[in-house]
Scaffold this motif. Structure first.
Motif, PDB file in Angstrom:
ATOM      1  N   THR A  85       0.829  -1.206   0.000  1.00  0.00           N
ATOM      2  CA  THR A  85       0.000   0.000   0.000  1.00  0.00           C
ATOM      3  C   THR A  85       0.862   1.252   0.000  1.00  0.00           C
ATOM      4  OG1 THR A  85      -1.800  -1.148   1.149  1.00  0.00           O
ATOM      5  CG2 THR A  85      -1.780   1.259   1.263  1.00  0.00           C
ATOM      6  N   GLY A  86       1.927   1.250   0.796  1.00  0.00           N
ATOM      7  CA  GLY A  86       2.829   2.393   0.804  1.00  0.00           C
ATOM      8  C   GLY A  86       3.478   2.619  -0.548  1.00  0.00           C
ATOM      9  N   ALA A  87       3.890   1.522  -1.202  1.00  0.00           N
ATOM     10  CA  ALA A  87       4.507   1.644  -2.522  1.00  0.00           C
ATOM     11  C   ALA A  87       3.522   2.147  -3.569  1.00  0.00           C
ATOM     12  CB  ALA A  87       5.086   0.295  -2.947  1.00  0.00           C
ATOM     13  N   LEU A  88       2.231   1.911  -3.361  1.00  0.00           N
ATOM     14  CA  LEU A  88       1.203   2.355  -4.298  1.00  0.00           C
ATOM     15  C   LEU A  88       0.762   3.804  -4.067  1.00  0.00           C
ATOM     16  CD1 LEU A  88      -1.200  -0.739  -4.451  1.00  0.00           C
ATOM     17  CD2 LEU A  88      -0.040   0.310  -6.403  1.00  0.00           C
ATOM     18  N   LEU A  89       0.981   4.324  -2.884  1.00  0.00           N
ATOM     19  CA  LEU A  89       0.370   5.591  -2.464  1.00  0.00           C
ATOM     20  C   LEU A  89       0.505   6.719  -3.482  1.00  0.00           C
ATOM     21  CD1 LEU A  89      -1.083   7.312  -0.347  1.00  0.00           C
ATOM     22  CD2 LEU A  89       1.145   7.705   0.746  1.00  0.00           C
TER      23      LEU A  89
END
Length: 384
Positions: free
Chosen positions: A37-41
């Motif tokens: 999720t962090g990498a997608l933010l």
């Protein structure tokens, strides 16, 4: 004491090898969607409200998910001290960068929305990306280097000397494994966002998650081809004593092409692990396109578990090969803690692991449901 007598040394060593795998799978599955999720933010959320929705999808649970990482590190330290010594000295700079990324994450969660400045918030958003992408990449790079072997040696007194450098870790095969780790965790994170969000964010998660699942399949297949044709494996050439002393120098070992695939040839049931990796990711793609959200995250969990387990299945009984001399390589049978230490740790695990699982299940049950956009916008409850 009766149980202690029943669980002999070789059995305890095998149990702790399995438990280490369970902990690594637990971190990859539970902490994996946080990192994904962090990498997608920065790519999945286009407005400030959307970015807050994404952050709040993992904000209440990410901290508890790190328990699996702590447990894994603790298990390596206590059950496989030589593995811990080589890993945390040889991979020192990589570990330092990993810790920096993991430390940045909680700071970013807490401070990101403290000011309304667009520059302020965008800076923390990219730091959240850093805190998700870098650990995902480095964990995969570490696994790739474990498969390749690490340049370390042992003295007769069991002193360990690492003779590589940080940049040696960034070799093509390890980077391939790192990209595989990133792509599969991004797909996992997208599956989680499908459950926790609605509207445009959920739709973008479906598109990016589907693409990531396909990329993961391709990268996993490429890694398998590399193991078949390019990456040298290791094999033990002397008699094995599963209850022998924890001294790797008592064995003989050799490098052999295709050795990492030998277990699959000898024990056909081990093929279930890579099969689960491929099937899980393929199902994730199909189910995500079909908007079957709960089934999708179960599929990504299956795929991640299969990929992680396939590494252990292919390497067994090796846990960290040495490229300087195969004889220095650490295996399940010659690098563990004592019989008593493994037994005491197993008792503690049987007591506390169910408590951790029960608490985690309770937290997710309480926090289940979509992120409330209106509540975030009007500040009616604590939100990141």
């Amino acid at each position: 004491m009766i149980l202690h007598e029943l669980l002999n040394y070789d059995t305890l060593r095998l149990i702790w090898w399995v438990l280490l795998g369970v902990l690594l799978v637990g971190f990859a599955v539970m902490g994996g969607f946080d990192l994904g999720t962090g990498a997608l933010l920065p790519f999945i959320a286009r407005t400030d409200t959307e970015r807050r929705v994404v952050i709040n999808a993992v904000g209440p649970t990410w901290e508890g998910n790190q328990v699996w990482l702590i447990l894994g590190g603790g298990a390596i330290f206590a059950a496989w001290p030589q593995l811990y010594a080589v890993s945390f000295s040889g991979f020192y700079l990589a570990m330092f960068l990993l810790l920096v990324a993991l430390i940045v994450r909680p700071v970013a969660f807490k401070y990101r929305s403290k000011r309304a400045s667009q520059t302020w918030r965008q800076t923390w958003d990219w730091l959240l990306f850093f805190g998700g992408f870098v650990p995902a990449l480095l964990c995969g790079v570490a696994v790739g280097n474990v498969l390749l072997g690490v340049p370390f040696r042992l003295t007769p007194e069991m002193y360990i000397f690492y003779e590589g450098s940080f940049f040696d870790l960034l070799n093509p095969f390890a980077l391939l494994c790192g990209l595989l780790s990133v792509s599969m965790l991004v797909a996992h994170g997208a599956a989680w966002l499908r459950i926790k969000t609605e509207g445009a964010v959920a739709e973008r998660a479906r598109v990016l998650g589907s693409a990531s699942a396909l990329v993961s399949i391709a990268l996993y297949a490429a890694a398998g081809v590399a193991l078949w044709y390019g990456v040298q494996g290791y094999t033990i050439t002397s008699p094995i004593d599963p209850s022998g002393p924890s001294n790797p120098l008592f064995k003989s070992a050799a490098v052999a092409p295709g050795a990492w695939l030998q277990n699959y040839r000898q024990h056909g049931w081990t093929m279930l692990a890579p099969a689960a990796g491929f099937v899980g990711l393929l199902l994730a793609f199909v189910l995500m396109r079909a908007r079957r959200d709960i089934a999708t995250i179960l599929a990504t969990s299956l795929g991640i578990s299969g990929i992680v387990i396939s590494v252990g299945a292919s390497m067994f009984p090796f846990i960290l090969p040495s490229t300087l001399d195969p004889r220095f390589s650490l295996t399940v049978w010659d690098s563990s803690s004592s019989h008593l230490t493994l037994f005491i740790m197993l008792v503690c695990t049987l007591i506390f692991m169910p408590l951790i699982i029960a608490y985690t299940a309770w937290v997710y049950r309480v926090l289940w449901g979509k992120v409330d956009v209106k509540a975030i916008e009007n500040g009616s409850h604590h939100a990141y």
